[in-house]
Design a protein around this motif. Structure first.
Motif, PDB file in Angstrom:
ATOM      1  N   LEU A   1      -1.417   3.072 -37.973  1.00 21.83           N
ATOM      2  CA  LEU A   1      -0.211   2.323 -38.323  1.00 21.83           C
ATOM      3  C   LEU A   1       0.854   2.532 -37.251  1.00 21.83           C
ATOM      4  N   GLY A   2       2.025   1.953 -37.477  1.00 24.96           N
ATOM      5  CA  GLY A   2       3.116   2.111 -36.535  1.00 24.96           C
ATOM      6  C   GLY A   2       2.866   1.344 -35.253  1.00 24.96           C
ATOM      7  N   ARG A   3       3.532   1.821 -34.183  1.00 23.56           N
ATOM      8  CA  ARG A   3       3.358   1.162 -32.891  1.00 23.56           C
ATOM      9  C   ARG A   3       2.628   2.094 -31.937  1.00 23.56           C
ATOM     10  N   PRO A   4       1.936   1.533 -30.956  1.00 23.10           N
ATOM     11  CA  PRO A   4       1.157   2.385 -30.056  1.00 23.10           C
ATOM     12  C   PRO A   4       2.043   3.372 -29.308  1.00 23.10           C
ATOM     13  N   ARG A   5       1.525   4.628 -29.188  1.00 19.97           N
ATOM     14  CA  ARG A   5       2.297   5.659 -28.501  1.00 19.97           C
ATOM     15  C   ARG A   5       1.844   5.824 -27.051  1.00 19.97           C
ATOM     16  N   SER A   6       0.868   5.031 -26.629  1.00 22.49           N
ATOM     17  CA  SER A   6       0.424   5.147 -25.237  1.00 22.49           C
ATOM     18  C   SER A   6      -0.081   3.796 -24.768  1.00 22.49           C
ATOM     19  N   VAL A   7      -0.184   3.661 -23.458  1.00 23.87           N
ATOM     20  CA  VAL A   7      -0.674   2.396 -22.890  1.00 23.87           C
ATOM     21  C   VAL A   7      -2.097   2.130 -23.364  1.00 23.87           C
ATOM     22  N   GLU A   8      -2.919   3.188 -23.394  1.00 25.41           N
ATOM     23  CA  GLU A   8      -4.308   3.009 -23.798  1.00 25.41           C
ATOM     24  C   GLU A   8      -4.394   2.485 -25.221  1.00 25.41           C
ATOM     25  N   ALA A   9      -3.564   3.040 -26.102  1.00 25.19           N
ATOM     26  CA  ALA A   9      -3.596   2.590 -27.484  1.00 25.19           C
ATOM     27  C   ALA A   9      -3.158   1.138 -27.576  1.00 25.19           C
ATOM     28  N   ALA A  10      -2.229   0.743 -26.725  1.00 25.36           N
ATOM     29  CA  ALA A  10      -1.755  -0.644 -26.759  1.00 25.36           C
ATOM     30  C   ALA A  10      -2.824  -1.605 -26.265  1.00 25.36           C
ATOM     31  N   ARG A  11      -3.714  -1.099 -25.400  1.00 20.10           N
ATOM     32  CA  ARG A  11      -4.736  -1.987 -24.836  1.00 20.10           C
ATOM     33  C   ARG A  11      -6.072  -1.860 -25.558  1.00 20.10           C
ATOM     34  N   ALA A  12      -6.094  -1.207 -26.713  1.00 18.17           N
ATOM     35  CA  ALA A  12      -7.358  -0.972 -27.413  1.00 18.17           C
ATOM     36  C   ALA A  12      -8.000  -2.297 -27.815  1.00 18.17           C
ATOM     37  N   HIS A  13      -9.311  -2.242 -28.016  1.00 15.83           N
ATOM     38  CA  HIS A  13     -10.052  -3.434 -28.409  1.00 15.83           C
ATOM     39  C   HIS A  13     -11.083  -3.020 -29.453  1.00 15.83           C
ATOM     40  N   GLU A  14     -11.603  -3.997 -30.175  1.00 17.34           N
ATOM     41  CA  GLU A  14     -12.590  -3.699 -31.209  1.00 17.34           C
ATOM     42  C   GLU A  14     -13.910  -3.266 -30.569  1.00 17.34           C
TER      43      GLU A  14
END
Lengths: 674, 219
Positions: A456-469
């Protein structure tokens, strides 16, 4: 019963085990493209083995075989009874899920000859432990399982932390196996009958039985992560690749529990009441401490590993209660406690495998395991998030999922425990109940934290923001396990009926009044008036309540537009640093429990006004178990060996003096003793 | 028939006395002579056993003991000592008195042990075995209390004398075994001799403490 070699089931099992061995060998020799075929083959083999186990459990069959390999004159005794079959289902279910997950691994990047050849070997070794019917076969396959899993732990050997985990694991596995060696030595007795049938026919005397129980508890407890033998587990389980972590945490700990059940309930003969105390006390302490570790940890996989420790503790409490009830002739209550233990074994293998596979998916998508770097994954990995949520709800023992069924049975057993005549058990049972309740609450807090911070929430890192299924195969593996968690919760009574042959073998009783409830899916612990859990009905009402709440909230919130302060634009501060972090979420619990259990100290460094440095907040936790039980003995051993090292550099004459002194002392002993 | 055992006990007793004598000899040459005397006593004991027990194969053992240990080895060691020029006193670790007291205690231990272990067997074999064990222990003690490499060799071979005495007393080992034992002792002698020469070449002494000093050990 009897010698039946020529049955198709045995051929199927043998062929499946052989396929695993061939897969391991081919992957070792051929490498390259052969690595990719390991997982489909393992999945097929696990399916076949699981089907045979299921057939044996439902059909009530029992197969015995004796192969002319192994020790000369002894051979290899194999036996598949209801208990082995039940644990076989647990193990092969986990292996199947992990294999399906493995099929989704990237062939070019993620397959290595360090992991794939060992995977089928590990699976085959665990299956062999279950069907071993003599001490030699048991210890051999147990050690094979340990070594295979150790090699998987050090697969990423370039990482010093991985090497340290492997080293610690190897030491603990050696301690555990030698304890089991003593246990079987005690069971075999002076006559040296190492076949389980011989041991069963001649149960040891009370003193030897106590020693065997202690050795068995050390041997199996160290493999399962019972505190204080747990230290290797949270390091080793996360160090392996994620689908192997799922196997180690979800399945290998169950093999440890199988070993304890086999020794304490089957081989040791009729129990004495005080046998129950060590597993109950250690289990309860393990349950609470395991989760306290989990709540404060920031590494996703390590949190899951600590939670495994907690669940193993819960299972040991249930086993201890079953021993106590059985020793006092309260067969029905023993059946309830045993059913709780077995169902929790099954359920934990499902949701812990699911959670570890989910953690693997997160690791695959973001490359990160630390919770502080995750966040907002529910938008980028919606399916993984949904499956992980099912696992988190199940492990938090929320109805109508499967975790609740076994926890409910366990609490029924705890509530029945004050009826035990012994004062120690009588007075311990409320405390045990309170500790289990605390553990259950902490589990919920722990998984709210994990899910909330990671997904939940917002990504805390660039990697988390660029995650994919993740790939489809991995989604299928997680989805299948999530379905099992839901089905196991709804149809817990069916599972309880399935394990009836195991209960009959172990505690001479089944769940009383089972099947006499209002519907076919009512699970009844003691009698239908007081202790009944009707999962489908509960699920129905939970669904109604949730839907109503959803509708009402949706209707009310969407009714009119709200106006907010202009400079906030209706959004909170866009920086992810303003969110709760994993550490800040755990702070209240840390303040309450950490100060006592871990001597937690928080320090805030606030720079002077005008200083450009950021303020710093740091937490120091002290692991007393590590400091007292591991660091101190290892320092003592090191100091001793440093002293003894001088013995390596003596002169010839001094060596002769030592030899002569030893000779004279032995001769003197002979003079005195003979 | 009874005096047959008395004579064998007498010869074994002579060997034990020479073992004690080995412990208090001061000079290397005297140590070697005492050892030769012990070996000759051993040869006599074995020969007597061969004659009284009617086992001619033991004469060969006696012959081996006499030629190898009574003559060849002592002469060889005498030459070595002469070539190395070490007629001096033998360095001891403990004093003669202490060594003799310990030796006495060991002899008592050997007697007590053998009398307990062989309880119920014929008494003459027991006494012979007890004497043999005492000789073995004293040989070991000699290896410990002397610092000189040559005297360590002698202690080792004195142990071997005790072993052969025990073997002939207890109905005898097969000859093959004795021959191989004798050869192994011979090989051990060569090894020791090589070591002694190497030590001497390198350190100009055969005091084995020199090795420790070279390694930087404390004594």
């Amino acid at each position: 019963m009897g010698y039946q070699a020529a049955v198709p089931e045995l051929y199927v099992s043998g062929a499946a085990l052989g396929a695993l061995a061939v897969a391991a060998a081919v992957a070792t020799l051929v490498r390259g493209p052969a690595l990719a075929f390991v997982y489909p083959l393992s999945a097929l083999a696990a399916f076949a083995l699981g089907a045979v186990d299921l057939h044996a459990l439902l059909g009530g069959g029992e197969w015995v075989a004796r192969l002319p390999i192994g020790l000369p004159g002894v051979g290899l005794h194999l036996r598949l009874d209801a208990l082995s079959a039940f644990f076989g289902i647990v193990i092969n279910g986990g292996v199947l899920a992990a294999s399906v997950y493995g099929m989704g691994l990237d062939r070019a990047k993620e397959l290595t000859p360090r992991v794939e050849p060992l995977f089928p070997l590990f699976a085959a070794a665990m299956n062999l432990v279950l069907i071993a019917d003599d001490a030699y076969a048991f210890l051999f396959s147990w050690e094979l399982m340990s070594l295979a899993s150790w090699a998987l732990v050090v697969a990423r050997h370039t990482d010093p932390e991985s090497r340290r985990a492997g080293y610690l694991y190897l030491i603990m596995a050696a301690i555990g196996t030698s304890a089991l060696l003593f246990a079987f030595g005690g069971l075999a007795g002076p006559a040296g009958g190492y076949g389980f049938d011989t041991i069963r026919a001649h149960p040891p005397g009370p003193l030897v039985a106590a020693l065997v129980l202690a050795a068995g508890l050390v041997g199996c407890g160290s493999k399962g992560g019972l505190i204080p033998l747990h230290a290797w587990l949270p390091l080793a389980h996360p160090a392996a690749p994620s689908h192997v972590s799922a196997l180690m945490s979800g399945v290998m700990t169950k093999v440890a529990i199988y070993g304890f059940v086999r020794i304490a309930f089957d081989l040791l003969g009729p129990p004495a009441w005080w046998w129950a105390l060590p597993p109950i006390v250690l289990g309860a302490v393990t349950a609470v401490l395991g989760l306290l570790y989990a709540v404060f940890d920031r590494d996703l996989k390590r949190v899951l590993a600590y939670s495994t420790i907690e669940n193993v503790g819960v299972i040991f409490v249930a086993l201890g209660l079953a021993l106590a009830f059985r020793a006092n002739g309260q067969e029905a209550a023993a059946a309830v406690a045993m059913a709780a233990a077995l169902l929790h074994v099954l359920n934990h293998s499902w949701f812990k495998s699911l959670l570890f596979l989910g953690a693997g998916a997160v690791l695959h998508a973001t490359g990160r395991r630390d919770l502080e770097g995750l966040g907002g994954l529910i938008h980028r990995m919606p399916r993984t998030a949904a499956f992980f949520l099912v696992g988190a709800l199940a492990i938090s023992a929320l109805p109508p999922l499967n975790g609740f069924v076994s926890e409910w049975l366990l609490f029924q057993a705890v509530i029945a425990a004050p009826a035990l005549p012994q004062a120690a058990l009588h007075f311990a049972s409320p405390a045990i109940g309170a500790m289990l309740a605390l553990a259950a609450a902490l589990a919920a807090a722990c998984f709210v934290r994990v899910y909330g911070i990671a997904f939940l929430g917002r990504p805390r890192s660039v990697e988390a923001a660029r995650a994919h299924e993740v790939p489809m195969a991995q989604q299928i593996a997680m989805g299948g396990l999530a379905l099992l968690c839901i089905a196991g919760g709804l149809f817990g009574s069916v599972l309880a009926a399935m394990i009836a042959p195991v209960l009959r073998d172990l505690v001479d009783s089944v769940l009383p009044n089972s099947g006499s409830g209002p519907t076919a899916f009512s699970l009844i612990a003691f009698d239908p008036e007081r202790s009944i859990y009707d999962a489908p009905v509960i699920a129905f009402f939970v669904a109604i309540a949730s839907l109503t709440t959803l509708l009402v909230v949706h209707r009310l919130s969407a009714r009119r537009t709200r106006l907010g302060p202009a400079w906030d634009c209706g959004f909170p501060d866009p920086s992810p640093a303003t969110q709760y972090t994993a550490s800040s979420f755990a702070q209240p619990l840390r303040r309450v429990y950490g100060a006592v259990v871990f001597a937690a100290r928080e320090t805030v460094v606030m720079p002077a006004p005008g200083d450009a440095r950021p303020a710093q907040f740091s937490v120091v936790l002290v692991d007393y178990a590590w400091r007292v039980l591991y660091a101190a003995p290892s320092r003592a051993v090191l100091r001793l060996s440093e002293r003894l090292n001088a013995l390596q550099f003596l002169s010839i004459r001094r060596y002769l003096v030592l030899m002569f002194a030893a000779l004279v002392i032995l001769l003197s002993i002979a003079v005195v003793a003979i | 028939m009874n005096h047959a055992y008395e004579i064998s006990h007498l010869l074994a007793g002579v060997m034990l006395v020479t073992s004690f004598a080995l412990l208090y000899q001061q000079r290397v040459a005297a140590v070697l002579n005492t050892f030769a005397a012990q070996s000759i006593a051993l040869a006599l004991a074995v020969a007597w056993a061969a004659w009284s027990q009617g086992r001619p194969d033991l004469f060969i053992t006696a012959l081996i003991a006499l030629t190898l240990k009574g003559i060849v080895i002592p002469v060889a060691l005498h030459r070595t000592v002469a070539r190395l020029g070490i007629h001096r006193e033998v360095e001891k670790v403990v004093g003669v008195g202490v060594a003799l007291m310990v030796g006495l205690a060991l002899t008592g231990l050997a007697q007590a042990l053998l009398f307990k272990v062989t309880h119920g067997t014929a008494s003459h074999a027991r006494e012979e075995l007890a004497l043999a064990l005492a000789i073995i222990l004293l040989g070991f003690l000699m290896m410990i209390v002397r610092r000189n490499a040559v005297t360590q060799i002698v202690g080792f071979m004195s142990m071997e004398n005790g072993l052969i005495l025990a073997a002939t007393g207890a109905r005898g080992m097969p000859l093959v075994v004795e021959v191989s034992v004798a050869f192994s002792v011979l090989i051990a002698l060569f090894v020791f001799a090589v070591f002694v020469f190497r030590i001497r070449e390198r350190f100009d002494t055969i005091d084995i403490e020199a090795l420790d000093r070279m390694r930087g050990d404390r004594r």
